[in-house]
Design a protein around this motif. Structure first.
Motif, PDB file in Angstrom:
ATOM      1  N   GLY A  34       0.816  -1.208   0.000  1.00  0.00           N
ATOM      2  CA  GLY A  34       0.000   0.000   0.000  1.00  0.00           C
ATOM      3  C   GLY A  34       0.846   1.252   0.000  1.00  0.00           C
ATOM      4  N   ASN A  35       0.173   2.394   0.027  1.00  0.00           N
ATOM      5  CA  ASN A  35       0.841   3.688  -0.060  1.00  0.00           C
ATOM      6  C   ASN A  35       1.211   4.282   1.284  1.00  0.00           C
ATOM      7  OD1 ASN A  35       0.508   3.558  -2.835  1.00  0.00           O
ATOM      8  ND2 ASN A  35      -1.442   4.630  -2.756  1.00  0.00           N
ATOM      9  N   ILE A  36       0.587   3.828   2.360  1.00  0.00           N
ATOM     10  CA  ILE A  36       0.816   4.405   3.680  1.00  0.00           C
ATOM     11  C   ILE A  36       1.308   3.303   4.616  1.00  0.00           C
ATOM     12  CG2 ILE A  36      -0.206   5.618   5.634  1.00  0.00           C
ATOM     13  CD1 ILE A  36      -2.440   6.521   3.713  1.00  0.00           C
ATOM     14  N   GLU A  37       2.400   3.560   5.292  1.00  0.00           N
ATOM     15  CA  GLU A  37       2.893   2.621   6.295  1.00  0.00           C
ATOM     16  C   GLU A  37       2.956   3.358   7.628  1.00  0.00           C
ATOM     17  OE1 GLU A  37       6.722  -0.203   7.182  1.00  0.00           O
ATOM     18  OE2 GLU A  37       6.295   0.393   5.132  1.00  0.00           O
ATOM     19  N   PRO A  38       1.950   3.122   8.494  1.00  0.00           N
ATOM     20  CA  PRO A  38       1.927   3.833   9.775  1.00  0.00           C
ATOM     21  C   PRO A  38       3.167   3.504  10.608  1.00  0.00           C
ATOM     22  CG  PRO A  38      -0.141   2.663   9.394  1.00  0.00           C
ATOM     23  CD  PRO A  38       0.824   2.224   8.347  1.00  0.00           C
ATOM     24  N   PRO A  39       3.665   4.471  11.365  1.00  0.00           N
ATOM     25  CA  PRO A  39       4.812   4.205  12.238  1.00  0.00           C
ATOM     26  C   PRO A  39       4.479   3.131  13.276  1.00  0.00           C
ATOM     27  CG  PRO A  39       4.286   6.562  12.162  1.00  0.00           C
ATOM     28  CD  PRO A  39       3.197   5.839  11.448  1.00  0.00           C
ATOM     29  N   TYR A  40       5.480   2.395  13.671  1.00  0.00           N
ATOM     30  CA  TYR A  40       5.302   1.318  14.647  1.00  0.00           C
ATOM     31  C   TYR A  40       4.627   1.826  15.922  1.00  0.00           C
ATOM     32  CZ  TYR A  40       6.318  -2.188  18.160  1.00  0.00           C
ATOM     33  OH  TYR A  40       6.198  -3.099  19.177  1.00  0.00           O
ATOM     34  N   GLU A  41       5.056   2.984  16.426  1.00  0.00           N
ATOM     35  CA  GLU A  41       4.482   3.520  17.666  1.00  0.00           C
ATOM     36  C   GLU A  41       2.982   3.792  17.520  1.00  0.00           C
ATOM     37  OE1 GLU A  41       5.731   3.682  20.709  1.00  0.00           O
ATOM     38  OE2 GLU A  41       7.492   2.684  19.877  1.00  0.00           O
ATOM     39  N   MET A  42       2.561   4.236  16.349  1.00  0.00           N
ATOM     40  CA  MET A  42       1.140   4.482  16.104  1.00  0.00           C
ATOM     41  C   MET A  42       0.370   3.164  16.125  1.00  0.00           C
ATOM     42  SD  MET A  42      -0.448   6.418  12.825  1.00  0.00           S
ATOM     43  CE  MET A  42      -2.121   6.158  12.324  1.00  0.00           C
ATOM     44  N   LEU A  43       0.896   2.143  15.465  1.00  0.00           N
ATOM     45  CA  LEU A  43       0.256   0.823  15.471  1.00  0.00           C
ATOM     46  C   LEU A  43       0.164   0.276  16.885  1.00  0.00           C
ATOM     47  CD1 LEU A  43       2.024  -0.758  12.382  1.00  0.00           C
ATOM     48  CD2 LEU A  43      -0.342   0.005  12.523  1.00  0.00           C
ATOM     49  N   LYS A  44       1.251   0.426  17.640  1.00  0.00           N
ATOM     50  CA  LYS A  44       1.289  -0.056  19.017  1.00  0.00           C
ATOM     51  C   LYS A  44       0.229   0.657  19.870  1.00  0.00           C
ATOM     52  CE  LYS A  44       4.572  -0.517  22.820  1.00  0.00           C
ATOM     53  NZ  LYS A  44       5.943  -0.233  23.243  1.00  0.00           N
ATOM     54  N   GLU A  45       0.105   1.961  19.701  1.00  0.00           N
ATOM     55  CA  GLU A  45      -0.876   2.750  20.450  1.00  0.00           C
ATOM     56  C   GLU A  45      -2.303   2.265  20.178  1.00  0.00           C
ATOM     57  OE1 GLU A  45      -2.820   7.215  20.228  1.00  0.00           O
ATOM     58  OE2 GLU A  45      -0.811   6.901  19.411  1.00  0.00           O
ATOM     59  N   TYR A  46      -2.642   2.102  18.911  1.00  0.00           N
ATOM     60  CA  TYR A  46      -4.005   1.668  18.568  1.00  0.00           C
ATOM     61  C   TYR A  46      -4.259   0.221  18.967  1.00  0.00           C
ATOM     62  CZ  TYR A  46      -5.405   5.994  16.344  1.00  0.00           C
ATOM     63  OH  TYR A  46      -5.758   7.294  16.131  1.00  0.00           O
ATOM     64  N   ASN A  47      -3.263  -0.640  18.857  1.00  0.00           N
ATOM     65  CA  ASN A  47      -3.434  -2.026  19.292  1.00  0.00           C
ATOM     66  C   ASN A  47      -3.657  -2.103  20.795  1.00  0.00           C
ATOM     67  OD1 ASN A  47      -3.366  -3.565  16.933  1.00  0.00           O
ATOM     68  ND2 ASN A  47      -1.139  -3.468  16.842  1.00  0.00           N
ATOM     69  N   THR A  48      -2.938  -1.282  21.553  1.00  0.00           N
ATOM     70  CA  THR A  48      -3.116  -1.253  23.005  1.00  0.00           C
ATOM     71  C   THR A  48      -4.524  -0.794  23.361  1.00  0.00           C
ATOM     72  OG1 THR A  48      -0.759  -0.822  23.348  1.00  0.00           O
ATOM     73  CG2 THR A  48      -2.244  -0.262  25.159  1.00  0.00           C
ATOM     74  N   LYS A  49      -5.005   0.246  22.692  1.00  0.00           N
ATOM     75  CA  LYS A  49      -6.369   0.715  22.922  1.00  0.00           C
ATOM     76  C   LYS A  49      -7.379  -0.376  22.574  1.00  0.00           C
ATOM     77  CE  LYS A  49      -5.542   5.626  22.007  1.00  0.00           C
ATOM     78  NZ  LYS A  49      -5.888   6.756  21.106  1.00  0.00           N
ATOM     79  N   ALA A  50      -7.185  -1.043  21.447  1.00  0.00           N
ATOM     80  CA  ALA A  50      -8.122  -2.077  20.993  1.00  0.00           C
ATOM     81  C   ALA A  50      -8.170  -3.263  21.956  1.00  0.00           C
ATOM     82  CB  ALA A  50      -7.748  -2.539  19.593  1.00  0.00           C
ATOM     83  N   ASP A  51      -7.041  -3.596  22.564  1.00  0.00           N
ATOM     84  CA  ASP A  51      -6.995  -4.724  23.492  1.00  0.00           C
ATOM     85  C   ASP A  51      -7.923  -4.537  24.684  1.00  0.00           C
ATOM     86  OD1 ASP A  51      -5.228  -6.192  21.994  1.00  0.00           O
ATOM     87  OD2 ASP A  51      -3.447  -5.531  23.106  1.00  0.00           O
ATOM     88  N   SER A  52      -8.199  -3.286  25.047  1.00  0.00           N
ATOM     89  CA  SER A  52      -9.021  -3.035  26.228  1.00  0.00           C
ATOM     90  C   SER A  52     -10.508  -2.836  25.891  1.00  0.00           C
ATOM     91  CB  SER A  52      -8.494  -1.805  26.976  1.00  0.00           C
ATOM     92  OG  SER A  52      -8.643  -0.647  26.171  1.00  0.00           O
ATOM     93  N   ILE A  53     -10.877  -2.985  24.618  1.00  0.00           N
ATOM     94  CA  ILE A  53     -12.260  -2.755  24.189  1.00  0.00           C
ATOM     95  C   ILE A  53     -12.910  -4.084  23.813  1.00  0.00           C
ATOM     96  CG2 ILE A  53     -13.729  -1.638  22.474  1.00  0.00           C
ATOM     97  CD1 ILE A  53     -11.552   0.512  22.171  1.00  0.00           C
ATOM     98  N   SER A  54     -14.111  -4.321  24.348  1.00  0.00           N
ATOM     99  CA  SER A  54     -14.824  -5.553  23.998  1.00  0.00           C
ATOM    100  C   SER A  54     -16.096  -5.278  23.188  1.00  0.00           C
ATOM    101  CB  SER A  54     -15.170  -6.352  25.258  1.00  0.00           C
ATOM    102  OG  SER A  54     -15.973  -5.569  26.122  1.00  0.00           O
TER     103      SER A  54
END
Length: 74
Positions: A34-54
Protein backbone atom coordinates in the motif's frame (compact mmCIF):
# COMPACT_ATOMS: atom_id res chain seq x y z
CA UNK A 1 -13.88 -8.14 14.31
CA UNK A 2 -14.06 -7.80 10.52
CA UNK A 3 -13.55 -10.55 7.97
CA UNK A 4 -11.08 -9.90 5.17
CA UNK A 5 -12.56 -9.32 1.72
CA UNK A 6 -9.47 -10.77 0.03
CA UNK A 7 -6.03 -12.20 0.72
CA UNK A 8 -2.72 -12.59 -1.07
CA UNK A 9 -0.53 -15.66 -1.37
CA UNK A 10 2.91 -16.67 -2.55
CA UNK A 11 4.36 -20.03 -3.34
CA UNK A 12 4.93 -20.49 0.41
CA UNK A 13 1.26 -19.80 1.21
CA UNK A 14 -0.75 -16.99 2.81
CA UNK A 15 0.90 -13.55 2.85
CA UNK A 16 -1.66 -10.88 3.79
CA UNK A 17 -5.33 -10.18 4.46
CA UNK A 18 -7.16 -7.26 2.82
CA UNK A 19 -9.95 -5.36 4.61
CA UNK A 20 -12.05 -2.87 2.62
CA UNK A 21 -13.64 0.02 4.54
CA UNK A 22 -14.90 2.08 1.61
CA UNK A 23 -12.53 5.05 1.67
CA UNK A 24 -9.63 2.98 2.93
CA UNK A 25 -8.22 -0.51 2.61
CA UNK A 26 -6.12 -2.04 5.38
CA UNK A 27 -3.68 -4.81 4.51
CA UNK A 28 -2.11 -6.88 7.29
CA UNK A 29 0.21 -9.86 7.26
CA UNK A 30 3.74 -10.94 6.45
CA UNK A 31 4.00 -8.81 3.29
CA UNK A 32 1.42 -6.00 3.39
CA UNK A 33 1.32 -3.50 0.55
CA UNK A 34 0.00 0.00 0.00
CA UNK A 35 0.84 3.69 -0.06
CA UNK A 36 0.82 4.40 3.68
CA UNK A 37 2.89 2.62 6.29
CA UNK A 38 1.93 3.83 9.77
CA UNK A 39 4.81 4.21 12.24
CA UNK A 40 5.30 1.32 14.65
CA UNK A 41 4.48 3.52 17.67
CA UNK A 42 1.14 4.48 16.10
CA UNK A 43 0.26 0.82 15.47
CA UNK A 44 1.29 -0.06 19.02
CA UNK A 45 -0.88 2.75 20.45
CA UNK A 46 -4.00 1.67 18.57
CA UNK A 47 -3.43 -2.03 19.29
CA UNK A 48 -3.12 -1.25 23.00
CA UNK A 49 -6.37 0.72 22.92
CA UNK A 50 -8.12 -2.08 20.99
CA UNK A 51 -7.00 -4.72 23.49
CA UNK A 52 -9.02 -3.03 26.23
CA UNK A 53 -12.26 -2.76 24.19
CA UNK A 54 -14.82 -5.55 24.00
CA UNK A 55 -17.78 -3.68 22.46
CA UNK A 56 -17.81 -3.99 18.66
CA UNK A 57 -19.21 -0.47 18.21
CA UNK A 58 -16.37 1.01 20.22
CA UNK A 59 -13.90 -1.07 18.18
CA UNK A 60 -15.48 0.20 14.95
CA UNK A 61 -15.11 3.78 16.21
CA UNK A 62 -11.45 3.17 17.08
CA UNK A 63 -10.90 1.57 13.66
CA UNK A 64 -12.34 4.66 11.98
CA UNK A 65 -10.09 6.89 14.10
CA UNK A 66 -7.12 4.78 13.02
CA UNK A 67 -8.09 5.12 9.35
CA UNK A 68 -8.36 8.90 9.72
CA UNK A 69 -4.97 9.04 11.46
CA UNK A 70 -3.46 7.04 8.58
CA UNK A 71 -5.04 9.33 5.99
CA UNK A 72 -3.52 12.29 7.85
CA UNK A 73 -0.07 10.77 7.20
CA UNK A 74 -0.42 11.40 3.46
Amino acid sequence: MDDPCAYTVRREGWVADVYDFGLAVIVTGYAPFGNIEPPYEMLKEYNTKADSISDWRALAKLRNEFIQACIALI
